[in-house]
Design an enzyme around this catalytic site. Structure first.
Site, PDB file in Angstrom:
ATOM      1  N   HIS A   1       0.843  -1.202   0.000  1.00 18.97           N
ATOM      2  CA  HIS A   1       0.000   0.000   0.000  1.00 18.97           C
ATOM      3  C   HIS A   1       0.875   1.249   0.000  1.00 18.97           C
ATOM      4  O   HIS A   1       2.083   1.187   0.215  1.00 18.97           O
ATOM      5  CB  HIS A   1      -0.979  -0.002   1.167  1.00 18.97           C
ATOM      6  CG  HIS A   1      -0.361   0.029   2.542  1.00 18.97           C
ATOM      7  ND1 HIS A   1       0.583  -0.877   2.975  1.00 18.97           N
ATOM      8  CD2 HIS A   1      -0.574   0.876   3.595  1.00 18.97           C
ATOM      9  CE1 HIS A   1       0.915  -0.608   4.225  1.00 18.97           C
ATOM     10  NE2 HIS A   1       0.234   0.460   4.621  1.00 18.97           N
TER      11      HIS A   1
ATOM     12  N   ASP B   1       5.963   4.064   4.905  1.00 18.52           N
ATOM     13  CA  ASP B   1       6.874   3.019   5.390  1.00 18.52           C
ATOM     14  C   ASP B   1       6.873   1.772   4.496  1.00 18.52           C
ATOM     15  O   ASP B   1       7.608   0.820   4.752  1.00 18.52           O
ATOM     16  CB  ASP B   1       6.577   2.650   6.862  1.00 18.52           C
ATOM     17  CG  ASP B   1       5.146   2.224   7.119  1.00 18.52           C
ATOM     18  OD1 ASP B   1       4.241   2.671   6.382  1.00 18.52           O
ATOM     19  OD2 ASP B   1       4.917   1.439   8.062  1.00 18.52           O
TER      20      ASP B   1
ATOM     21  N   HIS C   1       1.474   3.731   1.968  1.00 19.99           N
ATOM     22  CA  HIS C   1       1.902   4.424   3.176  1.00 19.99           C
ATOM     23  C   HIS C   1       3.429   4.505   3.082  1.00 19.99           C
ATOM     24  O   HIS C   1       4.078   3.578   2.596  1.00 19.99           O
ATOM     25  CB  HIS C   1       1.493   3.662   4.443  1.00 19.99           C
ATOM     26  CG  HIS C   1       0.142   4.080   4.976  1.00 19.99           C
ATOM     27  ND1 HIS C   1      -0.616   3.269   5.788  1.00 19.99           N
ATOM     28  CD2 HIS C   1      -0.579   5.227   4.805  1.00 19.99           C
ATOM     29  CE1 HIS C   1      -1.753   3.905   6.102  1.00 19.99           C
ATOM     30  NE2 HIS C   1      -1.749   5.089   5.511  1.00 19.99           N
TER      31      HIS C   1
HETATM   32 ZN   LIG Z   1       3.185   0.133   7.844  1.00 15.44          ZN
HETATM   33 ZN   LIG Z   2      -0.008   1.328   6.594  1.00 11.24          ZN
END
Ligand SMILES: [Zn+2]
Ligand SMILES: [Zn+2]
Length: 310
Positions: free
Chosen positions: A60, A64, A62
């Protein structure tokens, strides 16, 4: 087949733990799952090289999990004449790569084939001549995919005695049968591969599922996997954070691994709140549900052998 944990952390890279990322190496080809900020540092530490890197699968968008993609592309662009790269990910992945390349103006000397998840191509994300990658949405605070890496089944074992008995002498005809072609004997008899090959043997299956609450898709991705890499971000005492931020505790992850019949399981995407000295506590809690489960450490390498003896 080797599974190399490039990093095991969640949220942000820490001096003691890089962000969660997995490299699966099979016959010299590398399939990478997630690339957070700074991923290329540990990549260099394990001396994987980038020539073999063929696929980056992103769960995804995000930070990180995806900020390391530009870095991996730049690292790969230092090679002369690299092969094309396939990037799998949620909708928005192509835009993320195109925009970051445009804004930062880094050089790319190879084609990048981006495949974004859509309802039409759910199920199978990617396949080559030795493996396939399956994907499925999981349950996070934003659209997130879980992955399953499957080595293709291998043809059944060749039976030389049976081949000779059917009038196929040792030689090039054996090779044809082993490759799945039918052959004609000197007695003008057609022999099919199925006459001399045993049942197909299952390839090795790996699950990579992070940033999710327990959800039906997580079970199916891990079902009977030879090895499941699952998010275990928190201890049960911090389960309110897991619930609020769309993550799993080590106990929830261990239960899923056990219920889905995974042979081995490793937890990662560990919260930065736990220092390495506390990992034993996370492991102890998870092992009450799944006795052989491990908390992954950066640079851990797991050899995955075939499910059955040949
Ligand atoms: Zn994460
Ligand atoms: Zn996440």
């Amino acid at each position: 087949m080797e599974c190399i944990l490039i990093g095991t952390g969640g949220m942000m890279p820490m001096p003691y733990r890089m962000l969660a990322s997995l490299a699966v190496r099979l016959n010299g080809r590398i399939y990478m799952f997630d690339a957070g900020e700074g991923t290329q540092i540990n990549w260099k530490r394990v001396r994987l090289g980038v020539r073999g890197l063929k696929v980056i699968a992103v769960t995804h968008l995000h930070a990180d999990h995806c900020l390391g993609i530009p870095g991996m592309i730049m690292l790969r662009a230092q090679m002369e004449d690299p092969d094309p790269l396939t990037v799998l990910g949620p909708p928005g992945t192509r835009d993320f790569i195109v925009q970051s390349q445009r804004l930062v103006d880094f050089k790319v000397n190879f084609p990048i084939n981006v495949i974004e998840w859509s309802a039409d191509n759910s199920g199978l994300a990617y396949q080559d001549d030795q493996a396939r990658v399956l994907w499925q949405p999981v349950k996070h605070t934003r659209f997130c995919l879980g992955y399953r890496f499957e080595e293709l089944d291998r043809p059944g074992k060749f039976d030389p005695t049976r081949a000779e008995g059917l009038g196929v002498p040792k030689g090039p005809l054996w090779g044809k049968l082993q490759k799945g072609e039918s052959v004609r004997t000197s007695a003008d008899r057609i022999i099919q591969p199925s006459d001399v090959l045993g049942l197909a043997r299952r390839g090795r299956h790996i699950a990579f599922v992070v940033d999710t609450r327990p959800a039906p898709g997580v079970y199916s991705l891990c079902k009977n996997a030879d090895m499941a890499f699952l998010e275990g971000m928190f201890l049960t005492e911090h389960s309110d954070h897991a619930d609020m931020k769309g993550h799993m505790t080590v106990v929830e992850a261990a239960r899923i691994a056990k219920k889905s019949g995974a042979a081995r399981a490793v937890l990662l995407h560990i919260s930065p709140r736990y220092e390495n000295s506390e990992l034993g506590k996370l492991e102890e809690e998870a092992r009450k549900e799944f006795p052989s489960i491990r908390i992954g450490r950066d640079l851990d390498v797991f050899e995955v052998s075939f499910p059955e003896k040949d």
